[in-house]
Design a protein around this motif. Structure first.
Motif, short mmCIF file in Angstrom:
data_model
loop_
_atom_site.label_atom_id
_atom_site.label_comp_id
_atom_site.label_asym_id
_atom_site.label_seq_id
_atom_site.Cartn_x
_atom_site.Cartn_y
_atom_site.Cartn_z
N GLN A 90 -4.17 13.69 -1.60
CA GLN A 90 -3.83 13.00 -0.36
C GLN A 90 -3.37 13.99 0.70
O GLN A 90 -3.71 13.86 1.88
CB GLN A 90 -2.72 11.98 -0.62
N ARG A 91 -2.56 14.98 0.27
CA ARG A 91 -2.07 15.98 1.22
C ARG A 91 -3.23 16.77 1.83
O ARG A 91 -3.24 17.05 3.04
CB ARG A 91 -1.10 16.91 0.50
N GLN A 92 -4.20 17.12 1.00
CA GLN A 92 -5.36 17.85 1.52
C GLN A 92 -6.16 16.99 2.49
O GLN A 92 -6.61 17.47 3.54
CB GLN A 92 -6.25 18.30 0.37
N GLN A 93 -6.34 15.71 2.14
CA GLN A 93 -7.06 14.80 3.04
C GLN A 93 -6.34 14.67 4.38
O GLN A 93 -6.96 14.71 5.45
CB GLN A 93 -7.18 13.42 2.38
N LEU A 94 -5.03 14.54 4.30
CA LEU A 94 -4.25 14.36 5.52
C LEU A 94 -4.25 15.63 6.36
O LEU A 94 -4.31 15.57 7.60
CB LEU A 94 -2.82 13.95 5.17
N GLN A 127 6.00 7.62 0.42
CA GLN A 127 5.73 7.45 -1.01
C GLN A 127 6.85 8.03 -1.87
O GLN A 127 7.10 7.59 -2.98
CB GLN A 127 4.40 8.11 -1.38
N ALA A 128 7.55 9.02 -1.32
CA ALA A 128 8.59 9.69 -2.09
C ALA A 128 9.88 8.87 -2.18
O ALA A 128 10.54 8.84 -3.21
CB ALA A 128 8.89 11.05 -1.47
N ASP A 129 10.25 8.19 -1.09
CA ASP A 129 11.58 7.58 -1.02
C ASP A 129 11.60 6.07 -0.88
O ASP A 129 12.58 5.43 -1.26
CB ASP A 129 12.36 8.17 0.17
N ALA A 130 10.55 5.48 -0.32
CA ALA A 130 10.62 4.07 0.06
C ALA A 130 10.81 3.15 -1.14
O ALA A 130 11.66 2.25 -1.12
CB ALA A 130 9.38 3.68 0.85
N ASN A 143 0.81 -1.22 0.00
CA ASN A 143 0.00 0.00 0.00
C ASN A 143 0.85 1.27 0.00
O ASN A 143 0.43 2.31 0.51
CB ASN A 143 -0.95 0.01 1.21
N ILE A 144 2.07 1.19 -0.57
CA ILE A 144 2.93 2.37 -0.57
C ILE A 144 2.41 3.43 -1.52
O ILE A 144 2.63 4.63 -1.32
CB ILE A 144 4.38 1.97 -0.91
N ASN A 145 1.72 3.02 -2.58
CA ASN A 145 1.22 3.97 -3.56
C ASN A 145 -0.31 3.90 -3.64
O ASN A 145 -0.89 2.82 -3.57
CB ASN A 145 1.80 3.70 -4.95
N ASN A 146 -0.91 5.06 -3.78
CA ASN A 146 -2.36 5.16 -3.99
C ASN A 146 -2.59 5.60 -5.43
O ASN A 146 -2.29 6.73 -5.80
CB ASN A 146 -2.97 6.16 -3.01
N PHE A 147 -3.09 4.68 -6.24
CA PHE A 147 -3.25 4.97 -7.66
C PHE A 147 -4.60 5.63 -7.98
O PHE A 147 -4.86 5.98 -9.13
CB PHE A 147 -3.09 3.68 -8.48
N ARG A 148 -5.44 5.79 -6.97
CA ARG A 148 -6.75 6.39 -7.19
C ARG A 148 -6.80 7.87 -6.78
O ARG A 148 -7.65 8.61 -7.26
CB ARG A 148 -7.82 5.61 -6.41
N VAL A 149 -5.91 8.26 -5.88
CA VAL A 149 -5.93 9.64 -5.37
C VAL A 149 -4.55 10.26 -5.59
O VAL A 149 -3.53 9.64 -5.27
CB VAL A 149 -6.28 9.66 -3.86
N SER A 150 -4.51 11.46 -6.13
CA SER A 150 -3.23 12.13 -6.41
C SER A 150 -2.54 12.52 -5.11
O SER A 150 -3.16 12.60 -4.04
CB SER A 150 -3.46 13.38 -7.26
N ARG A 151 -1.23 12.81 -5.20
CA ARG A 151 -0.47 13.22 -4.02
C ARG A 151 -1.03 14.51 -3.43
O ARG A 151 -1.12 14.65 -2.21
CB ARG A 151 1.01 13.40 -4.38
N ASP A 152 -1.40 15.45 -4.28
CA ASP A 152 -1.95 16.71 -3.79
C ASP A 152 -3.26 16.50 -3.03
O ASP A 152 -3.48 17.08 -1.97
CB ASP A 152 -2.18 17.69 -4.94
#
Length: 474
Positions: A236-240, A274-277, A225-234
């Motif tokens: 995700q950031r707003q959700q978080l 998500q950026a480095d792993a 689950n390292i990547n979410n292909f349904r929701v963009s990073r931006d």
């Protein structure tokens, strides 16, 4: 107290609002202001050690099950000479009935300028012997896996306590906020005692080790689950950010809640990973000559990943040999030890050379060993274990071997010894608490002063024990 709760104010809010907020300003000054606020917001931020450190990071190669020291790094000529003869004084009392002396089926050879003898099982590791300090006088408390695993990994054999990696990340934080500070890799499943080996205990949960099943070769399986292909990073950031606001409201009406803090921080870490792993765990990015140096198989892969992780700022990486207790060879020791060493020796040797060529060995502490050793006498057949066989060794906590390399350790050095047969540590004895005290010293900590307040008293990794083995330090 009920009236206080009903007014909707937490203690923190009361300090902020009372007397125009001067009380909170005074409290902030007492707590070192912004530095403390930052460490509360992100407890994994890098922190200075108590004094200049020789090591910045640790790779722990854990041979779970208990490798035989007299077959690996502790040669015993007298044992070879008297193999098959009864031991003077009769049966050695460990965990199971034992019989006559059993010489090692493996040849030993001197390596390096230091001339330290190493078994043929670890001939690739032995090529770096001049960078290794071999401790031949280790001893633990009992000859059972569970308490000995807990002692080696947490400093306490019975009660739930924070692991060594948790103590280290609590003291130092981590250099890369996009990766876990503490990673524990075990191919094929959990070792005995499972996640208790890398638990955070009473320390905040953010310091617990992150488990990875290194049997997996696909990045999506290594780090699920390292990547979410349904929701963009931006998005995700707003959700978080929204989730953090809601959690902040929830947290403000409560006093210190370590589990709540850890859960919030884990969401942030998962987002940042998500950026480095994926890049850090992908050994296909290595040049072919490095892949060839480490070899093939799961141990080559996880050992190379360990180097990539510490290279990117991860503080503590523990590599287990496999699920359960693979080195627990009560029978067929020659066949099984040869196979087990064959799975990891090339990779361990490559790791030491690779770190050195990258100028990283000097401040990376590498540790090899198990929870205890094995007897110099044969284990007698017993129903449920080695039925009808007499070619293995029982557990032995009275004397065993651990080695350390890099990180300020004195290379090409042998510390202590067991008796002429390898049963008991007799010279310059080193308890597990002493090993932990020495590790912390190399990392820049006085083991008596790295403490955490819990249940009314200050706890430490070494409890009320431990001494630094100065002879091991370069």
């Amino acid at each position: 107290m009920n009236a206080f709760n009903n007014c909707g104010l937490s203690r923190r809010e009361l300090l902020c609002r009372s007397g125009m907020g001067f009380a909170s300003l005074a409290l902030a000054d007492l707590m070192h202001g912004e530095a403390v606020a930052d460490s509360v917001a992100n407890p994994l931020l890098p922190k200075p050690p108590q004094f200049p450190a020789k090591a910045k990071r640790v790779i722990h190669l854990f041979m779970n099950g208990g490798p035989s020291h007299v077959d690996t790094f502790d040669p015993k000529p007298e044992l070879q000479k008297r193999s098959g003869q009864p031991l003077d004084g009769g049966n050695l009392k460990t965990e199971r009935p034992t019989g006559a002396l059993m010489g090692s089926p493996f040849k030993f050879q001197r390596y390096g300028e230091s001339g330290i003898e190493v078994s043929e099982l670890f001939k690739e590791t032995a090529k770096s012997i001049d960078d290794i300090a071999v401790i031949r006088s280790m001893h633990a408390n009992v000859p059972n896996h569970e308490p000995s695993l807990m002692l080696m990994n947490t400093g306490e054999s019975r009660l739930i306590r924070p692991s060594v990696g948790s103590w280290m990340t609590y003291g130092l934080g981590t250099e890369n906020q996009n990766l876990p500070a503490f990673v524990s890799m075990c191919p094929g499943g959990y070792p005995i005692k499972g996640a208790q080996n890398w638990q955070s205990g009473f320390l905040p949960g953010i310091y617990q080790g992150t488990y990875v099943d290194s049997n997996n070769t696909r990045i999506e399986k290594l780090i699920e689950n390292i990547n979410n292909f349904r929701v963009s990073r931006d998005d995700q950031r707003q959700q978080l950010d929204l989730l953090n606001q809601l959690n902040g409201i929830h947290r403000s009406t409560r006093t210190s809640e370590p589990k709540l803090e850890s859960r919030i921080q884990s969401f942030e870490l998962a987002y940042r990973m998500q950026a480095d792993a994926a890049e850090a765990f992908d050994i296909n990015r290595e040049p072919q000559h490095i892949l060839d140096m480490y070899g093939k198989g799961v141990h080559a892969r996880q050992t190379l990943i360990a180097r990539r992780l510490v290279e990117r700022g991860v503080r503590y990486v523990q590599l287990w040999h496999g699920a359960g207790q693979p080195w627990d060879n009560h029978d067929d020791l020659e066949t099984r030890h040869r196979a087990l060493a064959g799975q990891c020796d090339q990779a361990i040797g490559a790791l030491l050379r690779d770190l050195k060529q990258r100028d990283m060995l000097k401040d990376t502490l590498v540790i090899w060993g198990g929870e205890f050793g094995r007897t110099p006498v044969v284990e007698m057949p017993k129903e449920g274990t080695n039925q009808g066989k007499m070619n293995g060794r029982d557990h032995n906590h009275h004397g065993f071997t651990v080695w350390m390399a890099g990180g300020g350790v004195k290379g090409g050095y042998v510390h202590g010894s067991t008796d002429e047969f390898g049963f008991k540590a007799v010279e310059n004895r080193v308890h597990v608490h002493d090993l932990h005290a020495t590790m912390l010293h190399l990392l820049g900590f006085d083991h008596k002063k790295l403490t955490y307040r819990y249940a009314g008293r200050d706890f430490r990794l070494t409890d009320v024990h431990g001494r630094v083995i100065d002879e091991l330090i370069a």
